[in-house]
Design a protein around this motif. Structure first.
Motif, PDB file in Angstrom:
ATOM      1  N   ALA A 174      16.894   1.522   8.554  1.00 28.39           N
ATOM      2  CA  ALA A 174      15.874   0.460   8.531  1.00 28.39           C
ATOM      3  C   ALA A 174      14.508   1.020   8.886  1.00 28.39           C
ATOM      4  N   GLY A 175      14.458   1.936   9.858  1.00 26.19           N
ATOM      5  CA  GLY A 175      13.172   2.488  10.277  1.00 26.19           C
ATOM      6  C   GLY A 175      12.536   3.388   9.244  1.00 26.19           C
ATOM      7  N   GLY A 176      13.352   4.083   8.466  1.00 23.12           N
ATOM      8  CA  GLY A 176      12.800   4.999   7.465  1.00 23.12           C
ATOM      9  C   GLY A 176      12.663   4.404   6.087  1.00 23.12           C
ATOM     10  N   PHE A 177      12.990   3.114   5.940  1.00 20.54           N
ATOM     11  CA  PHE A 177      13.003   2.533   4.591  1.00 20.54           C
ATOM     12  C   PHE A 177      11.634   2.547   3.937  1.00 20.54           C
ATOM     13  N   PHE A 178      10.585   2.235   4.701  1.00 25.33           N
ATOM     14  CA  PHE A 178       9.257   2.125   4.102  1.00 25.33           C
ATOM     15  C   PHE A 178       8.553   3.478   3.966  1.00 25.33           C
ATOM     16  N   ASP A 179       9.230   4.572   4.316  1.00 28.07           N
ATOM     17  CA  ASP A 179       8.640   5.891   4.085  1.00 28.07           C
ATOM     18  C   ASP A 179       8.395   6.124   2.597  1.00 28.07           C
ATOM     19  N   ALA A 180       9.251   5.530   1.759  1.00 31.96           N
ATOM     20  CA  ALA A 180       9.091   5.696   0.317  1.00 31.96           C
ATOM     21  C   ALA A 180       7.873   4.968  -0.228  1.00 31.96           C
ATOM     22  N   PHE A 181       7.270   4.088   0.563  1.00 33.66           N
ATOM     23  CA  PHE A 181       6.116   3.321   0.110  1.00 33.66           C
ATOM     24  C   PHE A 181       4.808   3.913   0.624  1.00 33.66           C
ATOM     25  N   LYS A 182       4.856   5.137   1.152  1.00 31.51           N
ATOM     26  CA  LYS A 182       3.633   5.741   1.685  1.00 31.51           C
ATOM     27  C   LYS A 182       2.581   5.854   0.592  1.00 31.51           C
ATOM     28  N   GLY A 183       1.344   5.567   0.967  1.00 27.72           N
ATOM     29  CA  GLY A 183       0.264   5.560  -0.008  1.00 27.72           C
ATOM     30  C   GLY A 183       0.009   4.189  -0.581  1.00 27.72           C
ATOM     31  N   SER A 184       0.894   3.247  -0.312  1.00 30.20           N
ATOM     32  CA  SER A 184       0.732   1.873  -0.796  1.00 30.20           C
ATOM     33  C   SER A 184       0.753   0.930   0.402  1.00 30.20           C
ATOM     34  N   ALA A 185       0.011  -0.148   0.264  1.00 35.14           N
ATOM     35  CA  ALA A 185       0.056  -1.191   1.282  1.00 35.14           C
ATOM     36  C   ALA A 185       1.252  -2.089   0.986  1.00 35.14           C
ATOM     37  N   ALA A 186       2.036  -2.383   2.002  1.00 37.21           N
ATOM     38  CA  ALA A 186       3.237  -3.201   1.815  1.00 37.21           C
ATOM     39  C   ALA A 186       3.182  -4.404   2.745  1.00 37.21           C
ATOM     40  N   SER A 187       3.567  -5.547   2.207  1.00 40.06           N
ATOM     41  CA  SER A 187       3.635  -6.784   2.988  1.00 40.06           C
ATOM     42  C   SER A 187       5.014  -7.400   2.792  1.00 40.06           C
ATOM     43  N   ILE A 188       5.612  -7.873   3.880  1.00 43.04           N
ATOM     44  CA  ILE A 188       6.908  -8.546   3.822  1.00 43.04           C
ATOM     45  C   ILE A 188       6.653 -10.050   3.859  1.00 43.04           C
ATOM     46  N   TYR A 189       6.989 -10.730   2.771  1.00 45.44           N
ATOM     47  CA  TYR A 189       6.732 -12.165   2.679  1.00 45.44           C
ATOM     48  C   TYR A 189       7.851 -12.998   3.285  1.00 45.44           C
ATOM     49  N   ASP A 190       9.074 -12.458   3.276  1.00 42.21           N
ATOM     50  CA  ASP A 190      10.177 -13.200   3.864  1.00 42.21           C
ATOM     51  C   ASP A 190      11.303 -12.228   4.157  1.00 42.21           C
ATOM     52  N   SER A 191      12.108 -12.564   5.154  1.00 45.31           N
ATOM     53  CA  SER A 191      13.333 -11.808   5.441  1.00 45.31           C
ATOM     54  C   SER A 191      14.453 -12.817   5.632  1.00 45.31           C
ATOM     55  N   ARG A 192      15.593 -12.500   5.065  1.00 47.22           N
ATOM     56  CA  ARG A 192      16.761 -13.390   5.175  1.00 47.22           C
ATOM     57  C   ARG A 192      17.991 -12.511   5.293  1.00 47.22           C
ATOM     58  N   GLY A 193      18.605 -12.539   6.463  1.00 46.63           N
ATOM     59  CA  GLY A 193      19.743 -11.656   6.677  1.00 46.63           C
ATOM     60  C   GLY A 193      19.286 -10.214   6.680  1.00 46.63           C
ATOM     61  N   ASP A 194      19.870  -9.425   5.775  1.00 41.86           N
ATOM     62  CA  ASP A 194      19.488  -8.013   5.680  1.00 41.86           C
ATOM     63  C   ASP A 194      18.646  -7.736   4.445  1.00 41.86           C
ATOM     64  N   ARG A 195      18.036  -8.789   3.861  1.00 39.83           N
ATOM     65  CA  ARG A 195      17.193  -8.612   2.675  1.00 39.83           C
ATOM     66  C   ARG A 195      15.734  -8.912   2.999  1.00 39.83           C
ATOM     67  N   LEU A 196      14.850  -8.256   2.272  1.00 39.34           N
ATOM     68  CA  LEU A 196      13.414  -8.443   2.446  1.00 39.34           C
ATOM     69  C   LEU A 196      12.783  -8.775   1.102  1.00 39.34           C
ATOM     70  N   PRO A 251      -7.220  -0.156   6.385  1.00 37.50           N
ATOM     71  CA  PRO A 251      -7.170  -0.826   5.082  1.00 37.50           C
ATOM     72  C   PRO A 251      -5.749  -1.169   4.659  1.00 37.50           C
ATOM     73  N   ASN A 252      -4.759  -0.376   5.105  1.00 32.79           N
ATOM     74  CA  ASN A 252      -3.372  -0.640   4.756  1.00 32.79           C
ATOM     75  C   ASN A 252      -2.608  -1.118   6.004  1.00 32.79           C
ATOM     76  N   PRO A 253      -2.191  -2.371   6.034  1.00 29.05           N
ATOM     77  CA  PRO A 253      -1.434  -2.851   7.188  1.00 29.05           C
ATOM     78  C   PRO A 253      -0.211  -1.977   7.440  1.00 29.05           C
ATOM     79  N   ARG A 254       0.024  -1.687   8.685  1.00 25.19           N
ATOM     80  CA  ARG A 254       1.118  -0.790   9.032  1.00 25.19           C
ATOM     81  C   ARG A 254       2.362  -1.577   9.378  1.00 25.19           C
ATOM     82  N   LEU A 255       3.509  -1.113   8.863  1.00 25.60           N
ATOM     83  CA  LEU A 255       4.791  -1.718   9.159  1.00 25.60           C
ATOM     84  C   LEU A 255       5.576  -0.799  10.077  1.00 25.60           C
ATOM     85  N   ARG A 256       6.144  -1.369  11.126  1.00 27.92           N
ATOM     86  CA  ARG A 256       7.001  -0.622  12.030  1.00 27.92           C
ATOM     87  C   ARG A 256       8.315  -1.359  12.167  1.00 27.92           C
ATOM     88  N   PHE A 257       9.405  -0.591  12.235  1.00 27.38           N
ATOM     89  CA  PHE A 257      10.692  -1.207  12.542  1.00 27.38           C
ATOM     90  C   PHE A 257      11.030  -0.903  13.987  1.00 27.38           C
TER      91      PHE A 257
END
Length: 423
Positions: free
Chosen positions: A114-136, A92-98
């Motif tokens: 970068a690999g541990g950044f989305f650990d803070a979003f555990k319990g929520s589904a996260a989607s990346i709509y765009d990336s530009r340089g080092d920003r998401l 149900p929650n798309p998984r993000l991997r770095f």
């Protein structure tokens, strides 16, 4: 009678002090020459190495922090790809991997952040709509499906995240009659440069007789209409990843197999023809790439062939494409253990383009359940990830670049050559 003389004994090695003096003199003759020193510093390769070199002494710091030198360094060493975020539709929650790309020890810390950044979003589904340089540009959904939009910088020490408003509501479009309807499509993009709360939203409205395109920019947390364009074109929206936004123009592949171009400075809409022989036969066979002010690139994959076209910005004919590169994927991917290329109905199964870099420097491909990174210049292919049955489907690949914002040491007045005050 010739007398045989014993061989001469070898000369004794020079005293250690004399050898050290000779070595120091040789080093000084190189590093003491400012022109040679700058050329050496210029070839360090990584910004982190340059920062460490600046700590050696005041003279090295002066050279390393010189603006003219930094411009040369930046031109010689383009932004480095640190890795990519992969999103799959598992559960149900798309998984993000770095996944780091060609990791080096000096960048291990940045890769861990970068690999541990989305650990803070555990319990929520996260989607990346765009990336530009080092920003998401990230949207998260909680258990009640409420969304939160954020602009994130995973590589900053504090993991900077700015909560931003959701995209604006669709603009009202006048209809010809009560039976007519409008289909809206949203595309969200990060600008090339901007603060933590800046991004763009392009809203397209399709009716039976007209296509309307609106460009919104988030300024001081408020949506502002920056430009709009309309054309008497009856188009139907088409799900396609052939989209590119360059702060002035927006490109999307239309249902007519042409590229719709919206020029915001002139508020006009026009078409570009695809390169000769190129067709959008399946999703993922075409993708566009920014050209750093020189126009745009188009990557096209057909079976095992990757073609790269370029259309110059100043071209008299906006559809004047030039083939600038041609790559046989069978050859460059020969080291990836793809012994035979599967076929469907006698034809090679589709290879999909997932993401591309600016100036067509690199490309991510999905090949037979494997995500592959290909460096266009070096022709080096790397297997990034193999999809599992639990992954179901690859949703997106978002590259993350290592941007460089140099913070050099501060020099105290009166310090000697080796005394530095670090910031």
């Amino acid at each position: 009678m010739e007398i045989e003389r014993p061989p001469r004994p070898p000369l004794p090695p020079p005293p250690p002090v004399a050898a050290a003096v000779a070595a120091a003199a040789a080093i000084s003759s190189v590093l003491g020459d400012d022109d040679l020193l700058r050329e050496i510093l210029l070839r360090l390769g990584l910004p982190t190495s340059l920062l460490r070199a600046a700590l050696v002494c005041r003279r090295w710091l002066s050279h390393a922090s010189d603006p003219a030198f930094l411009r040369r360094f930046h031109d010689l060493h383009p932004l480095r790809l640190l890795g990519a975020y992969l999103s799959t539709s598992a559960g149900p929650n798309p998984r993000l991997r770095f996944l780091p790309i060609r990791p080096v020890p000096e960048l291990a810390g940045a890769a861990r952040r970068a690999g541990g950044f989305f650990d803070a979003f555990k319990g929520s589904a996260a989607s990346i709509y765009d990336s530009r340089g080092d920003r998401l540009l990230v949207t998260t959904f909680d258990d009640r499906n409420d969304s939160t939009h954020q602009v994130c910088s995973p590589l900053s020490p504090a993991g900077d995240t700015t909560v931003v408003p959701p995209p604006p509501p669709p603009p009202p479009i006048q209809l010809a009659n009560d039976d007519e309807c409008v289909i809206y499509q949203y595309c969200e993009f990060l600008p090339d440069d901007g603060d933590g709360g800046s991004y763009f939203c392009v809203v397209m409205g399709y009716s039976e007789l007209q296509t309307n395109v609106y460009l919104y920019e988030l300024q001081d947390m408020n949506w502002v209409v920056r430009a709009s364009a309309a054309a008497q074109l009856a188009l139907s929206p088409r799900r396609s990843r052939v989209m590119l936004f360059s702060n002035e123009k927006f490109y999307i592949l239309s249902a007519t197999n042409k590229i719709l171009v919206c020029d915001f400075p002139s508020s006009s809409i026009s078409f570009m023809e695809l390169p000769s022989g190129v067709e959008n036969k399946h999703g993922g066979c075409i993708m566009l790439s920014r050209g750093d002010g020189s126009g745009i690139y188009l990557m096209h994959v057909k079976e095992s062939q990757l073609q790269i076209f370029h259309c110059r910005k100043d071209s008299d004919n906006p559809g004047n494409w030039v083939l600038v590169d041609y790559i046989c994927l069978r050859q460059v991917c020969a080291n990836l253990d793809i012994a035979t290329w599967p076929s469907v109905g006698g034809h090679t199964a589709s290879v999909k383009i997932c993401a591309v870099g600016d100036n067509a420097r690199f490309v991510f491909l999905e090949m037979f359940g494997t995500v592959v990174f290909l460096d266009i210049r070096s022709r080096q292919a790397v297997k990034v990830y193999e999809l599992t049955p639990e992954d179901k489907e690859l949703v997106s690949v978002r590259p993350l670049l290592l941007m460089w914002h140099p913070v050099f040491p501060l020099m105290k007045n009166g310090c000697n050559q080796k005394e530095l005050c670090t910031a």
